[in-house]
Design a protein around this motif. Structure first.
Motif, PDB file in Angstrom:
ATOM      1  N   ARG A   1     -17.149   9.604  23.932  1.00  0.00           N
ATOM      2  CA  ARG A   1     -17.281  10.903  23.260  1.00  0.00           C
ATOM      3  C   ARG A   1     -17.987  11.926  24.157  1.00  0.00           C
ATOM      4  NH1 ARG A   1     -21.653  11.607  19.646  1.00  0.00           N
ATOM      5  NH2 ARG A   1     -21.629  13.677  18.687  1.00  0.00           N
ATOM      6  N   LEU A   2     -19.055  11.467  24.829  1.00  0.00           N
ATOM      7  CA  LEU A   2     -19.806  12.373  25.708  1.00  0.00           C
ATOM      8  C   LEU A   2     -18.939  12.818  26.888  1.00  0.00           C
ATOM      9  CD1 LEU A   2     -22.454  13.781  26.537  1.00  0.00           C
ATOM     10  CD2 LEU A   2     -23.180  11.646  27.600  1.00  0.00           C
TER      11      LEU A   2
ATOM     12  N   TYR B   1     -25.771  15.490  28.919  1.00  0.00           N
ATOM     13  CA  TYR B   1     -26.446  14.348  28.290  1.00  0.00           C
ATOM     14  C   TYR B   1     -26.996  14.596  26.894  1.00  0.00           C
ATOM     15  CZ  TYR B   1     -30.694  16.599  30.260  1.00  0.00           C
ATOM     16  OH  TYR B   1     -31.700  17.470  30.591  1.00  0.00           O
ATOM     17  N   GLN B   2     -27.184  15.883  26.510  1.00  0.00           N
ATOM     18  CA  GLN B   2     -27.898  16.175  25.260  1.00  0.00           C
ATOM     19  C   GLN B   2     -27.270  15.512  24.036  1.00  0.00           C
ATOM     20  OE1 GLN B   2     -28.376  20.352  24.506  1.00  0.00           O
ATOM     21  NE2 GLN B   2     -30.582  20.116  24.375  1.00  0.00           N
ATOM     22  N   LEU B   3     -25.964  15.516  23.986  1.00  0.00           N
ATOM     23  CA  LEU B   3     -25.225  14.962  22.858  1.00  0.00           C
ATOM     24  C   LEU B   3     -25.648  13.525  22.557  1.00  0.00           C
ATOM     25  CD1 LEU B   3     -22.722  15.922  21.127  1.00  0.00           C
ATOM     26  CD2 LEU B   3     -21.286  14.731  22.791  1.00  0.00           C
ATOM     27  N   GLU B   4     -25.985  12.789  23.593  1.00  0.00           N
ATOM     28  CA  GLU B   4     -26.283  11.374  23.410  1.00  0.00           C
ATOM     29  C   GLU B   4     -27.739  11.024  23.687  1.00  0.00           C
ATOM     30  OE1 GLU B   4     -22.591   9.317  23.994  1.00  0.00           O
ATOM     31  OE2 GLU B   4     -23.687   8.182  25.496  1.00  0.00           O
TER      32      GLU B   4
ATOM     33  N   HIS C   1     -14.674  20.482  27.504  1.00  0.00           N
ATOM     34  CA  HIS C   1     -15.305  21.782  27.259  1.00  0.00           C
ATOM     35  C   HIS C   1     -15.943  22.392  28.499  1.00  0.00           C
ATOM     36  CE1 HIS C   1     -14.382  21.450  23.079  1.00  0.00           C
ATOM     37  NE2 HIS C   1     -14.970  20.268  23.009  1.00  0.00           N
TER      38      HIS C   1
ATOM     39  N   HIS D   1     -25.742  19.923  28.941  1.00  0.00           N
ATOM     40  CA  HIS D   1     -24.488  19.524  28.276  1.00  0.00           C
ATOM     41  C   HIS D   1     -24.006  18.155  28.741  1.00  0.00           C
ATOM     42  CE1 HIS D   1     -22.498  21.697  31.842  1.00  0.00           C
ATOM     43  NE2 HIS D   1     -22.105  20.446  31.930  1.00  0.00           N
TER      44      HIS D   1
ATOM     45  N   SER E   1     -16.126  15.227  25.706  1.00  0.00           N
ATOM     46  CA  SER E   1     -16.621  16.572  25.425  1.00  0.00           C
ATOM     47  C   SER E   1     -16.931  17.316  26.729  1.00  0.00           C
ATOM     48  CB  SER E   1     -17.870  16.455  24.538  1.00  0.00           C
ATOM     49  OG  SER E   1     -18.633  17.627  24.620  1.00  0.00           O
ATOM     50  N   HIS E   2     -17.567  16.590  27.651  1.00  0.00           N
ATOM     51  CA  HIS E   2     -17.945  17.174  28.948  1.00  0.00           C
ATOM     52  C   HIS E   2     -16.692  17.607  29.725  1.00  0.00           C
ATOM     53  CE1 HIS E   2     -20.978  16.606  32.524  1.00  0.00           C
ATOM     54  NE2 HIS E   2     -20.476  17.819  32.470  1.00  0.00           N
TER      55      HIS E   2
END
Ligand SMILES: [Fe+2]
Length: 318
Positions: free
Chosen positions: A21-22, A164-167, A29, A162, A25-26
């Motif tokens: 997922r990370l 790493y923040q998501l996880e 986006h 962006h 998204s990376h």
């Protein structure tokens, strides 16, 4: 020019502690946005007439193009840096890292320190090969820029939030450790092998003096600092030296047109170094003349100005 999207290099489902997922998204986006912006800016630049467009407009667009192009390139390298187990680098790259950093461990600590210093900020940490020096060096690249000119980055960690923040939330240290555990060393080594095949920038070459021994200003300075016996002769032409204000400390000036008048003062048991203003001709020719006469003479490339540029000590011209 239309820039093409590159497929993901790493296989997201194989990563250890970084979820698909990370990466998705990376990739979609941030990498995707960089490519799209790059193409839009490039199209705009191509549609403008540089003769009639205000320079400021071109300057702004070129700056944005640079940022997006570097973001594109570094994201591609980042995704290609992941996918391994991060453990021991294979032999070729391990030896190169040990040569240039002392040991793989020392490299790892420096690389992690640079990434840690970017926690909560933004930028990249790169392991870069520089053909000019034939060496690897770690570097930080902020704002997708500041890459070493002529350097070839072979490993990259993205320290924008962006990445790493998501996880990992704000826990940059956990992200860095996870990145290190996922380095794809085989691909990194392959990039290193490609990088070392790149020739260094061409140096000044003087074909007529190619066989004449030389000694760099740094080596001359080391000789003087060590107290080694050396005879240093400033052979700047007379017309030049009449307006010279300074000369190398430890050197004597001798007229290059009148070598026969002063050659008898020289000792054959101590090496001789000659130099002129920039190191093109006269210092070389004098060294060649002295060698023919049996002296251990070498010329100093770069001459008087290279000596001053390395902050070699000077005295008032006598
Ligand atoms: Fe990114």
């Amino acid at each position: 020019m239309q820039y093409q999207i590159a497929p993901l290099f790493c296989r997201p489902w194989t990563l250890n502690g970084i979820s698909p997922r990370l990466i998705e998204s990376h990739y979609e986006h941030h990498y995707g946005q960089a490519i799209n912006r790059l193409n839009a800016i490039t199209a705009e630049l191509e549609s403008l007439d540089p003769e009639t467009t205000p320079p400021d407009v071109i300057n702004r667009l070129k700056r944005d193009q640079f940022t997006e192009l570097n973001s594109t390139l570094l994201h591609e390298l980042y995704f290609a840096s992941l996918g391994g187990d991060g453990r021991a680098p294979p032999e070729t790259i391990a030896n190169a890292i040990a040569r240039d950093f002392g040991s793989v461990d020392r490299w790892r600590h420096e690389f992690i320190a640079l990434a840690t210093a970017l926690s909560g900020r933004s930028g990249w940490v790169l392991l870069t090969y520089l053909p000019r020096d034939g060496r690897l060096i770690n570097q930080t690249a902020s704002d997708h820029g500041q890459n070493i000119a002529g350097g070839i980055p072979i490993l990259a960690i993205d320290m924008y939030e962006h990445a790493y923040q998501l996880e990992f939330g704000a826990n940059a240290a956990a992200y860095i450790a996870t990145f290190m555990r996922n380095i794809e060393w085989n691909a990194t080594q392959a990039r290193y092998e490609d990088a070392v095949a790149v020739k260094p920038p061409r140096r000044l070459e003087q074909k007529q003096f190619v066989d004449l021994p030389s000694i760099t200003p740094e080596e001359v300075k080391a000789m003087l600092d060590s107290g080694a016996g050396v005879q240093i002769i400033d052979t700047r032409p007379r017309h030049y030296s009449t307006r010279a204000q300074d000369m190398m400390e430890g050197a004597v000036w001798r007229d290059p047109e009148r070598v026969n008048d002063w050659i008898g003062e020289l000792s054959k048991t101590e090496p001789v170094v000659t130099f002129c203003v920039y190191g093109f001709h006269i210092g070389c020719e004098t060294a060649a003349t002295l060698r023919k006469a049996g002296f251990d003479a070498r010329y100093m490339p770069g001459g008087h100005y290279a000596w001053k540029a390395i902050k070699g000590p000077v005295k008032l011209f006598e």
